[in-house]
Motif scaffolding. Sequence first.
Motif, mmCIF file in Angstrom:
data_model
loop_
_atom_site.group_PDB
_atom_site.id
_atom_site.type_symbol
_atom_site.label_atom_id
_atom_site.label_comp_id
_atom_site.label_asym_id
_atom_site.label_seq_id
_atom_site.Cartn_x
_atom_site.Cartn_y
_atom_site.Cartn_z
ATOM 1 N N ASN A 205 -8.290 -45.726 33.353
ATOM 2 C CA ASN A 205 -7.804 -44.328 32.594
ATOM 3 C C ASN A 205 -7.498 -45.008 31.627
ATOM 4 O OD1 ASN A 205 -5.388 -42.519 32.072
ATOM 5 N ND2 ASN A 205 -4.623 -43.364 34.143
ATOM 6 N N PRO A 206 -7.437 -44.607 30.258
ATOM 7 C CA PRO A 206 -6.780 -44.740 28.687
ATOM 8 C C PRO A 206 -5.697 -44.700 28.431
ATOM 9 C CG PRO A 206 -8.400 -42.722 29.470
ATOM 10 C CD PRO A 206 -8.629 -42.905 30.296
ATOM 11 N N ALA A 207 -4.958 -44.297 29.138
ATOM 12 C CA ALA A 207 -2.645 -44.137 28.830
ATOM 13 C C ALA A 207 -2.443 -45.353 29.519
ATOM 14 C CB ALA A 207 -2.431 -42.658 29.424
ATOM 15 N N ALA A 208 -3.514 -46.082 30.548
ATOM 16 C CA ALA A 208 -3.012 -46.968 30.749
ATOM 17 C C ALA A 208 -2.180 -48.347 29.846
ATOM 18 C CB ALA A 208 -3.956 -48.310 32.012
ATOM 19 N N TRP A 209 -1.211 -49.189 29.818
ATOM 20 C CA TRP A 209 -0.426 -50.021 29.243
ATOM 21 C C TRP A 209 -1.042 -51.202 29.181
ATOM 22 C CZ3 TRP A 209 1.391 -49.692 24.214
ATOM 23 C CH2 TRP A 209 2.163 -50.773 24.210
#
Length: 424
Positions: A205-209
């Motif tokens: 997931n490219p929005a994971a922190w």
Amino acid sequence: MPRKAPELSALQVRRLISPGRHAVGGVDGLFLRVTDNGGRSWILRFPTGERRVSAAGNSFAVYRDVGLGSFPSTTLAAAREKARSIRDKLAEGIDPITERKAAKQARQAEERRRLTFARAAKAVIQIKQAEASNIKHARQWESSLESYVIPSLGTMSVADIELAHVVQCLEPIWQAKPTTAARVRQRIESVLSWATAHGHRTGPNPAAWKGNLDAVLPAPAKIKKVEHLPALPIDTAPVFWQSLTQREDVTAKALTLLILTGSRSGDVLGARWEEIDLAEALWVIPAGRMKRRREHRIPLSPAAVGVFKTLSPAQEGLVFIRGNGKALAARSMGDLIKRMHETSLKEGGQGFVDPTDGRVVVPHGFRSTLRDWMSERTATAHDVAESVLAHAIGNQTEAAYRRGDLLTKRAGVMKQWADFLVRK
């Protein structure tokens, strides 16, 4: 050797109208199928190489049919061309039906991958709205994505969204609006997680922190500017209380209960009579309405019980309703405070503002005033004070062993708080 079917002309094929299967020649196994209601379509029949035994004990070859289109939309010439192509594949050992299924599955997979972020977000928003106990929070999901994400990612396929796209979306607000940006990031992550779970994208997931955006953007906690909600000083609270209790409207009574119980606006505006036990002086807010999703029991001081009694207690339904039977608006208590502030100024008073920044106090600010009062004017233990405000226990080990909710101790604090407010 089986007899070959004669090669029919286009005119002869057009005259085939009797129900059944008609061999048209030109390609082995090519038929025009006519249904009872007059529908006509092309099929190619071919042997699978498998043989079975009938109930009578006779061996027979197994055939399969492949549809080639309807007639006359598909002409005789086109049907023969399609049939020859399939025959060539059969000669190469390729099963046309299996090939068609694989092609269909590939098309479906491609369509799933082409799902846009906007459509995926809409699906997730519907889920969040169904889960939400607070309509305002559910709407924030939609409005934040519409404002900060849809303009840049909305038309993109969820399968194509990468780290660079997410960063480009978040950077303009990351330092200017860190709290909002952090929530937007979490919402992007949720939408893309949903897309992955439903087969619309693959990979991380490219929005994971953690292990991802934390290497590109500064941590929100490092840049977040803590902005306190405007609250009254402790000694101004009784002055405000005296002005408030001179009012008889339902909004004033809702604000009165908010102050007496240290509750949040949403908890008060959503209060229902079936939650209130005046005989036991207890208000039990179910887990579904609480921010932490845990039932919260609020001991009611005699003053709080008295306010409830002025509202004509009922068996069920909302406690605070307008004359038309509808719930109070979310901003009603805040608007009342502003009017009281303006009235105070007109009468030569100081108004009701937070002295640190001059902003008019807001309903939630009374929780801060109550917390300050417990810390500075009473011997209330820290865990009791936090329980009064329905805050989570910070220490996870302590939280794991805590069973009670300190109701008796909180009841004493609520009585003290009410006595402080009504002092002359």
